[in-house]
Design an enzyme around this catalytic site. Sequence first.
Site, PDB file in Angstrom:
ATOM      1  N   HIS A  67       4.657  -4.522  11.230  1.00 40.89           N
ATOM      2  CA  HIS A  67       5.058  -3.794  12.451  1.00 40.89           C
ATOM      3  C   HIS A  67       5.156  -4.724  13.655  1.00 40.89           C
ATOM      4  O   HIS A  67       4.445  -5.721  13.743  1.00 40.89           O
ATOM      5  CB  HIS A  67       4.040  -2.688  12.789  1.00 40.89           C
ATOM      6  CG  HIS A  67       4.046  -1.542  11.840  1.00 40.89           C
ATOM      7  ND1 HIS A  67       4.884  -0.452  11.984  1.00 40.89           N
ATOM      8  CD2 HIS A  67       3.319  -1.305  10.727  1.00 40.89           C
ATOM      9  CE1 HIS A  67       4.664   0.406  10.996  1.00 40.89           C
ATOM     10  NE2 HIS A  67       3.715  -0.087  10.209  1.00 40.89           N
ATOM     11  N   ASP A 107      -0.175  -3.724   6.521  1.00 38.03           N
ATOM     12  CA  ASP A 107      -0.802  -3.174   7.731  1.00 38.03           C
ATOM     13  C   ASP A 107      -2.271  -3.582   7.833  1.00 38.03           C
ATOM     14  O   ASP A 107      -3.093  -2.825   8.363  1.00 38.03           O
ATOM     15  CB  ASP A 107      -0.708  -1.645   7.738  1.00 38.03           C
ATOM     16  CG  ASP A 107       0.714  -1.142   7.935  1.00 38.03           C
ATOM     17  OD1 ASP A 107       1.599  -1.944   8.272  1.00 38.03           O
ATOM     18  OD2 ASP A 107       0.931   0.073   7.751  1.00 38.03           O
ATOM     19  N   HIS A 166      -7.374  -0.483   5.858  1.00 35.62           N
ATOM     20  CA  HIS A 166      -6.320   0.414   6.349  1.00 35.62           C
ATOM     21  C   HIS A 166      -6.113   1.539   5.331  1.00 35.62           C
ATOM     22  O   HIS A 166      -6.098   2.722   5.672  1.00 35.62           O
ATOM     23  CB  HIS A 166      -5.051  -0.406   6.553  1.00 35.62           C
ATOM     24  CG  HIS A 166      -3.849   0.390   6.951  1.00 35.62           C
ATOM     25  ND1 HIS A 166      -3.734   1.014   8.172  1.00 35.62           N
ATOM     26  CD2 HIS A 166      -2.693   0.669   6.286  1.00 35.62           C
ATOM     27  CE1 HIS A 166      -2.564   1.643   8.226  1.00 35.62           C
ATOM     28  NE2 HIS A 166      -1.920   1.445   7.095  1.00 35.62           N
ATOM     29  N   HIS A 202       0.850  -1.203   0.000  1.00 37.21           N
ATOM     30  CA  HIS A 202       0.000   0.000   0.000  1.00 37.21           C
ATOM     31  C   HIS A 202       0.873   1.236   0.000  1.00 37.21           C
ATOM     32  O   HIS A 202       2.086   1.144   0.108  1.00 37.21           O
ATOM     33  CB  HIS A 202      -0.996  -0.015   1.165  1.00 37.21           C
ATOM     34  CG  HIS A 202      -0.392   0.116   2.535  1.00 37.21           C
ATOM     35  ND1 HIS A 202       0.407  -0.860   3.095  1.00 37.21           N
ATOM     36  CD2 HIS A 202      -0.467   1.106   3.466  1.00 37.21           C
ATOM     37  CE1 HIS A 202       0.773  -0.483   4.321  1.00 37.21           C
ATOM     38  NE2 HIS A 202       0.266   0.710   4.567  1.00 37.21           N
ATOM     39  N   HIS A 235       1.521   3.913   1.900  1.00 40.96           N
ATOM     40  CA  HIS A 235       2.121   4.680   3.003  1.00 40.96           C
ATOM     41  C   HIS A 235       3.642   4.742   2.893  1.00 40.96           C
ATOM     42  O   HIS A 235       4.301   3.779   2.496  1.00 40.96           O
ATOM     43  CB  HIS A 235       1.705   4.083   4.349  1.00 40.96           C
ATOM     44  CG  HIS A 235       0.295   4.431   4.724  1.00 40.96           C
ATOM     45  ND1 HIS A 235      -0.442   3.722   5.640  1.00 40.96           N
ATOM     46  CD2 HIS A 235      -0.518   5.435   4.292  1.00 40.96           C
ATOM     47  CE1 HIS A 235      -1.649   4.266   5.764  1.00 40.96           C
ATOM     48  NE2 HIS A 235      -1.717   5.298   4.950  1.00 40.96           N
ATOM     49  N   ASP A 283       6.087   4.649   4.939  1.00 49.61           N
ATOM     50  CA  ASP A 283       6.951   3.686   5.634  1.00 49.61           C
ATOM     51  C   ASP A 283       6.933   2.310   4.959  1.00 49.61           C
ATOM     52  O   ASP A 283       7.567   1.370   5.434  1.00 49.61           O
ATOM     53  CB  ASP A 283       6.607   3.593   7.129  1.00 49.61           C
ATOM     54  CG  ASP A 283       5.193   3.097   7.392  1.00 49.61           C
ATOM     55  OD1 ASP A 283       4.276   3.460   6.627  1.00 49.61           O
ATOM     56  OD2 ASP A 283       5.006   2.341   8.365  1.00 49.61           O
ATOM     57  N   HIS A 284       6.214   2.206   3.836  1.00 49.61           N
ATOM     58  CA  HIS A 284       6.198   0.966   3.047  1.00 49.61           C
ATOM     59  C   HIS A 284       6.802   1.139   1.651  1.00 49.61           C
ATOM     60  O   HIS A 284       7.200   0.163   1.037  1.00 49.61           O
ATOM     61  CB  HIS A 284       4.765   0.425   2.931  1.00 49.61           C
ATOM     62  CG  HIS A 284       4.208   0.022   4.260  1.00 49.61           C
ATOM     63  ND1 HIS A 284       4.010  -1.284   4.621  1.00 49.61           N
ATOM     64  CD2 HIS A 284       3.861   0.765   5.334  1.00 49.61           C
ATOM     65  CE1 HIS A 284       3.550  -1.336   5.869  1.00 49.61           C
ATOM     66  NE2 HIS A 284       3.443  -0.098   6.319  1.00 49.61           N
TER      67      HIS A 284
HETATM   68 ZN   LIG Z   1       0.117   1.767   6.491  1.00 45.38          ZN
END
Ligand SMILES: [Zn+2]
Length: 264
Positions: free
Chosen positions: A175, A137, A118, A60, A62, A64-65
């Site tokens: 995570h 996530d 999410h 996805h 985001h 941090d991905h």
């Molecule tokens: Zn995320």
Amino acid sequence: MRMSLSKPLSVLAIPAFADNYLWLIHNGVNAAIVDPGDAGPVLDVLRERKLTLTAILLTHHHADHVGGVPGLLAQYEVPVYGPHNPAIRGITHPLREGDRLTVPGLGLALSVLEVPGHTLDHIAYVAADAGWLFCGDTLFAGGCGRLFEGTPAQMVESLAKLTSLPDHTAVYCAHEYTLSNLKFALEVEPENMALLTRIGVEQKKREQNQATVPTFIGLEKSTNPFLRYTEPAIMDRLTSVGRLATREAIPAFAALREWKNAYR
Ligand SMILES: [Zn+2]
């Protein structure tokens, strides 16, 4: 791409930021990275282990991905698999529900599930033969992702796709949130013996600085409240804390998610 002397496939956790895991699938020669939020730690591991990057897989949008994608592409010209979302730069192979792919350099067969909730673009990768799930996530050990873009009904349907996988499926989530998730789970379901046992096991892992993931679908089904909200004991608990006035599944899931958002 070197094809010689490859070993069986394994999955390595690369810690990044405060609590992310970037998952590196490799055979001792070639490697694919799932959700590289940061290029630096991935490049370090590739160098240390003398691995060649052969693919990038994204779940996805985001940061941090996906944040490490440009840095990896600067060093390795590899295909980038990910959702149909033009906002993510660099995707060469956009994927939809039911799509199948074979990871270049590894020969690993993956199928794609769309799991909105999410985010709306969220997808997951299933390696059925290996018994692996890379779910970003969406599902966490003891919890689930926050609903930033999707509805409770969408997340319920997405989680149901994941729990339809065999119980022995290893769940590679993105995570290390396990202990705080389980603390909330115990608040929701204080009488769940499987949960009490699990908390002891996971606490020991963290004391020894070990990752608590991957987790397993079967373990999640017995301990994760976000897969158990239709249990009468959980519905009763949601009602007793004033968060639920019906016995319907989706309102119960929504009430549980809102309680977790407010829980400290
Ligand atoms: Zn995320």
